[in-house]
Design a protein around this motif. Structure first.
Motif, PDB file in Angstrom:
ATOM      1  N   TYR A 293       0.836  -1.256   0.034  1.00  0.00           N
ATOM      2  CA  TYR A 293      -0.149  -0.127  -0.011  1.00  0.00           C
ATOM      3  C   TYR A 293       0.824   1.318   0.042  1.00  0.00           C
ATOM      4  CZ  TYR A 293      -4.207  -2.737   0.723  1.00  0.00           C
ATOM      5  OH  TYR A 293      -5.256  -3.595   0.629  1.00  0.00           O
TER       6      TYR A 293
ATOM      7  N   ASN B 169       1.265   3.560   2.083  1.00  0.00           N
ATOM      8  CA  ASN B 169       1.612   3.777   3.173  1.00  0.00           C
ATOM      9  C   ASN B 169       3.029   3.012   3.505  1.00  0.00           C
ATOM     10  OD1 ASN B 169       0.742   1.598   3.876  1.00  0.00           O
ATOM     11  ND2 ASN B 169      -0.533   2.598   5.581  1.00  0.00           N
TER      12      ASN B 169
ATOM     13  N   ALA C  12       0.908  -5.898   2.196  1.00  0.00           N
ATOM     14  CA  ALA C  12      -0.174  -6.502   2.755  1.00  0.00           C
ATOM     15  C   ALA C  12      -0.169  -7.993   1.992  1.00  0.00           C
ATOM     16  CB  ALA C  12      -1.259  -5.816   2.203  1.00  0.00           C
TER      17      ALA C  12
ATOM     18  N   SER D 178      -5.902 -11.227  11.743  1.00  0.00           N
ATOM     19  CA  SER D 178      -6.330  -9.965  11.497  1.00  0.00           C
ATOM     20  C   SER D 178      -5.107  -9.318  10.870  1.00  0.00           C
ATOM     21  CB  SER D 178      -6.720  -9.191  12.681  1.00  0.00           C
ATOM     22  OG  SER D 178      -7.093  -7.933  12.083  1.00  0.00           O
ATOM     23  N   GLY D 179      -5.070  -8.738   9.603  1.00  0.00           N
ATOM     24  CA  GLY D 179      -3.802  -7.981   8.950  1.00  0.00           C
ATOM     25  C   GLY D 179      -3.210  -9.008   8.087  1.00  0.00           C
ATOM     26  N   ALA D 180      -3.637 -10.342   7.970  1.00  0.00           N
ATOM     27  CA  ALA D 180      -2.759 -11.311   7.059  1.00  0.00           C
ATOM     28  C   ALA D 180      -2.840 -10.942   5.825  1.00  0.00           C
ATOM     29  CB  ALA D 180      -3.418 -12.726   7.452  1.00  0.00           C
ATOM     30  N   GLY D 181      -4.075 -10.265   5.168  1.00  0.00           N
ATOM     31  CA  GLY D 181      -4.155  -9.888   3.887  1.00  0.00           C
ATOM     32  C   GLY D 181      -5.306 -10.449   3.275  1.00  0.00           C
ATOM     33  N   LYS D 182      -6.139 -10.973   3.653  1.00  0.00           N
ATOM     34  CA  LYS D 182      -7.415 -11.852   3.201  1.00  0.00           C
ATOM     35  C   LYS D 182      -8.064 -10.663   2.322  1.00  0.00           C
ATOM     36  CE  LYS D 182      -8.910 -12.851   7.158  1.00  0.00           C
ATOM     37  NZ  LYS D 182      -7.901 -12.249   8.187  1.00  0.00           N
ATOM     38  N   SER D 183      -8.462  -9.737   3.174  1.00  0.00           N
ATOM     39  CA  SER D 183      -9.395  -8.767   2.288  1.00  0.00           C
ATOM     40  C   SER D 183      -8.614  -7.881   1.164  1.00  0.00           C
ATOM     41  CB  SER D 183      -9.745  -7.472   3.395  1.00  0.00           C
ATOM     42  OG  SER D 183     -10.850  -8.016   4.158  1.00  0.00           O
ATOM     43  N   THR D 184      -7.285  -7.951   1.315  1.00  0.00           N
ATOM     44  CA  THR D 184      -6.386  -7.099   0.103  1.00  0.00           C
ATOM     45  C   THR D 184      -6.501  -8.195  -0.938  1.00  0.00           C
ATOM     46  OG1 THR D 184      -4.990  -6.160   1.674  1.00  0.00           O
ATOM     47  CG2 THR D 184      -4.248  -6.637  -0.472  1.00  0.00           C
TER      48      THR D 184
ATOM     49  N   HIS E  98     -12.702 -15.870  10.008  1.00  0.00           N
ATOM     50  CA  HIS E  98     -12.165 -16.287  11.207  1.00  0.00           C
ATOM     51  C   HIS E  98     -13.187 -17.333  11.944  1.00  0.00           C
ATOM     52  CE1 HIS E  98      -9.356 -12.505  11.428  1.00  0.00           C
ATOM     53  NE2 HIS E  98     -10.371 -11.919  10.894  1.00  0.00           N
TER      54      HIS E  98
HETATM   55  N1  LIG Z   1      -5.943   0.787   2.237  1.00  0.00           N
HETATM   56  C1  LIG Z   1      -4.973   0.528   2.960  1.00  0.00           C
HETATM   57  N2  LIG Z   1      -3.799   1.253   3.204  1.00  0.00           N
HETATM   58  C2  LIG Z   1      -2.820   0.972   3.877  1.00  0.00           C
HETATM   59  N3  LIG Z   1      -2.605  -0.276   4.473  1.00  0.00           N
HETATM   60  C3  LIG Z   1      -3.694  -1.095   4.346  1.00  0.00           C
HETATM   61  C4  LIG Z   1      -4.990  -0.880   3.785  1.00  0.00           C
HETATM   62  N4  LIG Z   1      -5.597  -1.780   3.751  1.00  0.00           N
HETATM   63  C5  LIG Z   1      -5.053  -2.681   4.607  1.00  0.00           C
HETATM   64  N5  LIG Z   1      -3.879  -2.346   4.796  1.00  0.00           N
HETATM   65  C6  LIG Z   1      -2.943  -3.264   5.639  1.00  0.00           C
HETATM   66  O1  LIG Z   1      -2.472  -4.153   4.885  1.00  0.00           O
HETATM   67  C7  LIG Z   1      -2.362  -5.478   5.602  1.00  0.00           C
HETATM   68  C8  LIG Z   1      -3.431  -6.618   5.256  1.00  0.00           C
HETATM   69  O2  LIG Z   1      -4.757  -5.912   5.401  1.00  0.00           O
HETATM   70  P1  LIG Z   1      -6.021  -6.815   5.159  1.00  0.00           P
HETATM   71  O3  LIG Z   1      -7.231  -5.710   5.420  1.00  0.00           O
HETATM   72  O4  LIG Z   1      -5.985  -7.394   3.695  1.00  0.00           O
HETATM   73  O5  LIG Z   1      -6.170  -7.885   6.314  1.00  0.00           O
HETATM   74  P2  LIG Z   1      -7.305  -9.028   6.687  1.00  0.00           P
HETATM   75  O6  LIG Z   1      -6.550 -10.288   6.691  1.00  0.00           O
HETATM   76  O7  LIG Z   1      -8.351  -8.893   5.813  1.00  0.00           O
HETATM   77  O8  LIG Z   1      -7.514  -8.545   8.179  1.00  0.00           O
HETATM   78  P3  LIG Z   1      -8.793  -8.767   9.035  1.00  0.00           P
HETATM   79  O9  LIG Z   1      -9.145 -10.242   9.378  1.00  0.00           O
HETATM   80  O10 LIG Z   1      -8.772  -8.049   9.966  1.00  0.00           O
HETATM   81  O11 LIG Z   1     -10.089  -8.267   8.024  1.00  0.00           O
HETATM   82  C9  LIG Z   1      -2.636  -4.939   7.136  1.00  0.00           C
HETATM   83  O12 LIG Z   1      -1.624  -4.781   7.694  1.00  0.00           O
HETATM   84  C10 LIG Z   1      -3.430  -3.716   7.179  1.00  0.00           C
HETATM   85  O13 LIG Z   1      -3.133  -2.757   8.013  1.00  0.00           O
END
Ligand SMILES: Nc1ncnc2c1ncn2[C@@H]1O[C@H](COP(=O)(O)OP(=O)(O)OP(=O)(O)O)[C@@H](O)[C@H]1O
Ligand SMILES: [Mg+2]
Length: 226
Positions: free
Chosen positions: A11, A13, A17, A37-43, A195
């Protein structure tokens, strides 16, 4: 149906991810994506509908390189890949039927087609009696079923669900999962980030485990944690 070739996502910043993800999901599969949480699933999900672009590597959905497709092709991609979220994201001022049919209305389909396809999706999720209700008049499970019908109205080849049972009680969660199983049996490739260990362990499907953006485990008939 879905291929990721050495995909990384950083990302703006600086957060990494996803790191060097290689993945292949065939048509008709039912796949759980797990990880803390934060593992990258939503990404991962966002890359599949081009809500985000990969920083490197290649994402191919139904034969199309997502990063290379023209902007004008993105709506077509999003019809092929239906999405369901934890918080439903329904339009509060529209009825159940209007929420479901909305995507077809804005893409200019004939009202008869909108009506037909909406009715089909309503029946599939068992919400025909609620068609004229507003989201605030529905239970959480009914709201999620509305969101699923909305995702299915364009007859997508892939359905992505991001923590779809996160706001639901256990009994309602199971109803939603049974619906996903049926949708998958009807031929839609299903990808569900969750989860919910109980559901993953009961279904024994493919489980892809992400940790800090990398695939650390990928098992047929997997468990939430081995
Ligand atoms: N738009 C964004 N800008 C910067 N960093 C991001 C953004 N979206 C997610 N991240 C970061 O990328 C990493 C993966 O985030 P992601 O949302 O994919 O995790 P996740 O597995 O879906 O988590 P959760 O179970 O909490 O939904 C995290 O470190 C998060 O802080
Ligand atoms: Mg997430």
């Amino acid at each position: 149906m879905i291929t990721l070739d050495d995909v990384s996502k950083r990302y703006p910043n600086g957060t990494f991810a996803l790191r060097d993800v290689d993945l292949r999901i065939d048509a008709g599969e039912f796949v759980f994506v797990v990880g803390s949480s934060g593992a990258g699933k939503s990404t991962l999900n966002r890359l599949l509908i081009r809500e985000e672009m990969p920083s490197s590597g290649r994402v191919v959905v139904d034969g199309q390189d997502v990063a290379r497709m023209k902007r004008s092709q993105v709506p077509h991609l999003r019809r092929k890949v239906g999405v369901v979220f934890q918080d439903f994201k329904l339009l509060q001022t529209k009825t159940v039927a209007q929420n479901i049919g909305f995507a077809l209305v804005v893409t200019g389909h004939h009202p008869d087609v909108v009506r037909e396809e909406t009715d089909r999706a309503l029946a599939l999720v068992g919400l025909t009696p609620r068609r004229q209700h507003f989201p605030r008049e529905l239970s959480g499970g009914e709201q999620q079923r509305t969101a699923i019908a909305r995702a299915l109205v364009s007859r997508p080849r892939i359905l992505i669900a991001d923590e779809p049972t996160g706001n639901l009680d256990p009994v309602t969660s199971w109803e939603i999962i049974k619906l996903f199983v049926r949708v998958n049996e009807l031929g839609t490739t299903l990808l569900m980030a969750t989860h919910n260990a109980e559901i993953v362990n009961a279904l024994r499907r493919r489980v892809i485990h992400l940790d800090q953006g990398a695939i650390v485990r990928d098992e047929r008939e997997g468990l939430y944690a081995a």
